[in-house]
Design a protein around this motif. Structure first.
Motif, short mmCIF file in Angstrom:
data_model
loop_
_atom_site.label_atom_id
_atom_site.label_comp_id
_atom_site.label_asym_id
_atom_site.label_seq_id
_atom_site.Cartn_x
_atom_site.Cartn_y
_atom_site.Cartn_z
N UNK A 10 0.42 -1.47 -0.53
CA UNK A 10 0.20 -0.10 0.03
C UNK A 10 1.03 1.38 0.16
N UNK A 11 0.10 2.16 -0.64
CA UNK A 11 1.17 3.98 -0.72
C UNK A 11 1.25 4.28 0.85
N UNK A 25 -6.42 5.81 0.17
CA UNK A 25 -5.26 5.00 -0.92
C UNK A 25 -5.98 4.98 -1.76
N UNK A 29 -16.04 -9.60 -20.28
CA UNK A 29 -17.31 -11.42 -20.42
C UNK A 29 -17.68 -10.61 -21.40
N UNK A 45 -22.13 -12.07 -11.11
CA UNK A 45 -21.07 -11.93 -11.91
C UNK A 45 -20.54 -10.77 -12.40
N UNK A 76 -18.31 -10.90 -8.83
CA UNK A 76 -16.98 -10.76 -8.46
C UNK A 76 -16.26 -10.11 -10.10
N UNK A 77 -17.01 -9.72 -11.07
CA UNK A 77 -15.85 -9.37 -12.49
C UNK A 77 -15.38 -7.70 -11.34
N UNK A 114 -15.19 -7.04 -8.50
CA UNK A 114 -13.72 -7.41 -7.65
C UNK A 114 -12.38 -8.08 -8.58
N UNK A 161 -19.72 -6.13 1.56
CA UNK A 161 -18.77 -6.42 2.10
C UNK A 161 -18.32 -7.34 1.32
N UNK A 162 -18.73 -7.52 0.01
CA UNK A 162 -18.32 -8.06 -1.30
C UNK A 162 -16.63 -7.02 -1.27
N UNK A 205 -12.96 -2.06 1.73
CA UNK A 205 -12.18 -1.94 2.17
C UNK A 205 -13.15 -1.35 3.61
N UNK A 206 -13.12 -0.84 3.75
CA UNK A 206 -14.05 0.69 4.56
C UNK A 206 -15.44 0.17 4.08
N UNK A 260 -13.64 -0.34 8.99
CA UNK A 260 -13.50 -0.95 9.24
C UNK A 260 -14.59 -1.77 8.27
N UNK A 319 -15.91 -5.34 7.47
CA UNK A 319 -16.58 -6.41 8.30
C UNK A 319 -17.16 -5.98 9.51
N UNK A 353 -11.87 -7.64 14.22
CA UNK A 353 -13.28 -7.93 14.14
C UNK A 353 -14.58 -7.47 14.28
N UNK A 362 -8.37 1.24 10.17
CA UNK A 362 -9.01 0.10 9.77
C UNK A 362 -7.72 -0.11 8.45
N UNK A 363 -7.00 0.50 7.89
CA UNK A 363 -5.50 0.40 6.94
C UNK A 363 -4.26 -0.44 8.08
N UNK A 388 -5.89 -4.35 8.19
CA UNK A 388 -5.93 -4.93 7.28
C UNK A 388 -4.51 -5.18 6.65
N UNK A 442 -19.25 -15.17 -5.00
CA UNK A 442 -20.04 -16.32 -6.03
C UNK A 442 -18.29 -16.40 -6.99
N UNK A 443 -18.71 -17.47 -7.59
CA UNK A 443 -17.95 -18.17 -9.03
C UNK A 443 -16.47 -17.65 -8.74
#
Lengths: 258, 233
Positions: free
Chosen positions: A1-2, A30, A139, A189, A192-193, A195, A216-217, A220-221, A235, A237, B59, B83-84, B87, B105-106
Motif C-alpha cells: 500500500x502507498x 489510499x 466477458x 457475475x 465478481x468481475x 472485485x 461487504x464483497x 475495505x472500508x 473497516x 467487516x 472484526x 482500518x488500513x 488490513x 460467487x464464481x
C-alpha cells in the motif's frame, strides 16, 4: 500500500437551497482502497459522490486530489479544461444506469476506444485490439464489438460501461449503485468481475450502494450515512458485524436471510 | 518475545433495537501467547470465546484494553489501529480460520485458498501450487478444486477455510473450531498441521470443543469464565 493518500476530503458540505445534501464529510482514500458509502435513499450518498467527482460544487469544504505529478490540487479550483482532462484520463465514473455512462448509438468497440483516444492513442489497430481485450475481460463476446449497446442486455451494458471506464487506466473510480437494477445472477457475475479487476489493477474506488452485501464483497472500508451525515465509519467487516449506531444496527438487522 | 498480548480487554454490546439493553460480553481479559505455543480458550458456549477471537482479529471493536501484535518486529495495538493498519496486520501478521466460510460467487476453491498469498504479492501460479498441495493434504477431492465452494458440504467448506488460513506464514493464527465438521482422518491432518505451525514458531490461539483435539494441540487452556463481567446489582 502507498504511504500517501490519493484523495483527502475535508468538511465537505452541500446544500440544495436550504435543504441539506451532505454535511461535514471528511475522509482519506489510499491507492488500492475501496470505500463503500451506504445508507438509504435520501441519505446524501449520491450528493456526496457527485461532489467528490466534481459533478457538483459543494458549498464548503475541500476535496484534495494527488495528481499524477504528485501535486495536491483542490478539485474545485481546477479550470474547466483541467477538470475535464482529469475526468477523462485519471478517473472513471460508473453510473447506475449504463445509458448515462455510455454512448448508446455508437458501437461497443467505439465506446471503449473513445477513452483511449482521449488519452492520446491514435493507432486504429492498437485501439481496436485493446478494445477487444477489454470486451473479453468484461466477458462480452468479440463478435459484438461492432454492435451498439442499444442491442445489449442490462448486464452487458453495465459490463461495457465498466470496460469503458477502466480501459484508460484510471487511478480512481466512482461507482453509483453499480449493480442496482440487475438480476441477482447478473449482479453476482458483475460483482465478481469488479472485485477481480479492482484488485488486479490496484484501483482506488468509491462505491455508493444501499446493498450491504455489495459493500461487504467489494469494499475495505465503509461509511454509513444518514440525513446527510456520516454516522459510522470503519473497516467493512467490523461495521457490519459489530455495528454501533442505532441506525447501522437497524440496517444490518434488516438484511433478509436466504 | 510475546507474539500476542491482550490486556484489560472489555466488551459490551448495546442493542439499540432492544431499547438500548447492554449485554456485557467479557471484562478485564488478560493473556499472552508466545511464539510456538498453542493457547486454547476454554469455557461453555456463550462465555465469550468467539467474541475474544473476533476482537483479536479486529472484526469486533473493543470498549477498552489493548491487543498488541508483533508486526514486522514492531508491537502494534490492533485495538486502536485504523482500518488500513488492521488490513495490513491481517495481510502479514495475523491469520484467522473462521467457523464458516464466507463464499464469493464464481471464485474457485483453489483461488479462495490461494488468495491470501496473491494479496501478499506471491506469483499466482506459485500460490495455486501451494493451494493444491494443502487441499490434497486435507483430502479435498480434486474435482472440487475448480468449483466455487458455495455448494460444498460443511466439512468440505471447512477444509477450504483451513487451507486458506494455513497457507501463509503469519506469526499469529486464530482458529475458531477448525475441526468441528471433520471426520477422524481429517482431524488428524489438522492436528499435524497445527503441530507444524508450532514448530515453525507460530503463536496459535484457538477454540476447540473436541476434547481429543484439544488435548493433542493445547499447551495451555485459558478459562474464559474468569473474564465474565461482574454485573452490578
Amino acid at each position: 500500500m502507498s504511504t500517501e493518500p490519493l484523495l483527502r476530503v475535508e468538511n465537505l458540505t452541500k446544500y440544495y437551497g436550504t435543504r441539506l445534501g451532505c454535511a461535514d464529510v471528511s475522509f482519506e482514500l489510499w491507492p488500492g482502497e475501496v470505500l463503500a458509502i451506504v445508507g438509504e435513499s435520501g441519505s446524501g450518498k449520491t450528493t456526496l459522490l457527485n461532489s467528490l467527482s466534481a459533478t457538483l460544487e459543494p458549498n464548503s469544504g475541500h476535496t484534495l486530489y494527488r495528481m499524477r505529478d504528485e501535486q495536491w490540487r483542490n478539485i474545485y479550483d481546477l479550470s474547466e479544461a483541467e477538470r475535464r482532462f482529469l475526468v477523462r484520463t485519471d478517473w472513471g465514473f460508473v453510473h447506475q444506469n449504463p445509458a448515462d455512462g455510455l454512448r448508446m448509438t455508437v458501437s461497443a468497440g467505439a465506446n471503449v476506444g473513445e477513452r483511449l483516444m482521449a488519452v492520446g492513442d491514435r493507432h486504429y489497430g492498437h485501439i481496436r485490439d485493446t478494445a477487444l481485450d477489454w470486451l473479453g475481460r468484461v466477458e462480452i463476446a468479440a463478435d459484438r464489438i461492432d454492435d451498439q449497446p442499444r442491442s445489449f442486455s442490462g448486464g452487458m451494458r453495465q459490463r461495457l460501461q465498466i470496460a469503458r471506464n477502466l480501459v484508460a487506466g484510471p487511478r480512481l473510480v466512482f461507482m453509483d449503485e453499480p449493480t442496482g437494477g440487475l438480476d441477482v445472477s447478473v449482479q453476482a457475475r458483475l460483482l465478481d468481475l469488479l472485485r477481480g479487476l479492482v484488485g488486479e489493477l490496484g484501483l482506488a474506488a468509491i462505491v455508493v450502494t444501499h446493498d450491504l452485501a455489495v459493500a461487504r464483497l467489494l469494499s475495505h472500508r465503509m461509511m454509513v450515512m444518514k440525513d446527510g451525515r456520516v454516522i459510522e465509519a470503519g473497516l467493512t467487516d467490523r461495521v457490519l458485524d459489530d455495528p454501533r449506531e442505532p441506525y447501522t444496527q437497524l440496517l444490518v438487522s434488516s438484511i433478509l436471510q436466504v | 518475545m510475546t507474539a500476542l498480548s491482550v490486556q484489560n480487554l472489555s466488551k459490551t454490546f448495546t442493542m439499540h433495537l432492544r431499547d438500548g439493553v447492554v449485554l456485557p460480553v467479557v471484562d478485564n481479559v488478560n493473556f499472552h501467547v508466545q511464539p510456538g505455543e498453542c493457547v486454547v480458550l476454554g469455557g461453555p458456549s456463550g462465555a465469550g470465546k468467539s467474541s475474544i477471537l473476533k476482537m483479536v482479529y479486529g472484526n469486533y471493536g473493543v470498549d477498552a484494553g489493548s491487543i498488541v501484535i508483533q508486526h514486522h518486529g514492531q508491537p502494534v495495538d490492533l485495538a486502536t489501529a485504523d482500518p488500513r493498519t488492521v488490513l495490513t496486520l491481517r495481510r502479514d501478521s495475523i491469520g484467522y480460520v473462521s467457523q464458516f466460510l464466507r463464499t464469493v460467487p464464481r471464485v474457485s476453491a483453489l483461488d479462495v485458498v490461494a488468495e491470501p498469498l496473491v494479496i501478499r504479492g506471491v506469483d499466482k501460479a506459485e500460490a495455486q501450487g501451494r493451494a493444491r498441495a494443502l487441499l490434497a493434504r486435507l483430502n479435498l477431492p480434486e474435482r472440487l478444486w475448480s468449483l466455487p465452494p458455495a455448494t460444498f458440504s460443511g466439512g468440505e467448506q471447512q477444509r477450504v477455510n483451513i487451507a486458506r488460513g494455513f497457507i501463509t506464514d503469519h506469526p499469529v493464527l486464530l482458529l475458531d473450531e477448525p475441526t468441528a465438521s471433520l471426520d477422524a482422518t481429517n482431524r488428524a491432518v489438522v492436528v499435524a498441521m497445527i503441530s507444524e505451525k508450532k514448530t515453525a514458531g507460530v503463536a496459535l490461539l484457538g477454540i476447540f470443543h473436541d476434547e481429543d483435539v484439544r488435548e493433542q494441540v493445547a499447551d495451555r487452556i485459558i478459562d474464559v469464565t474468569a473474564f465474565a463481567p461482574r454485573i452490578a446489582a
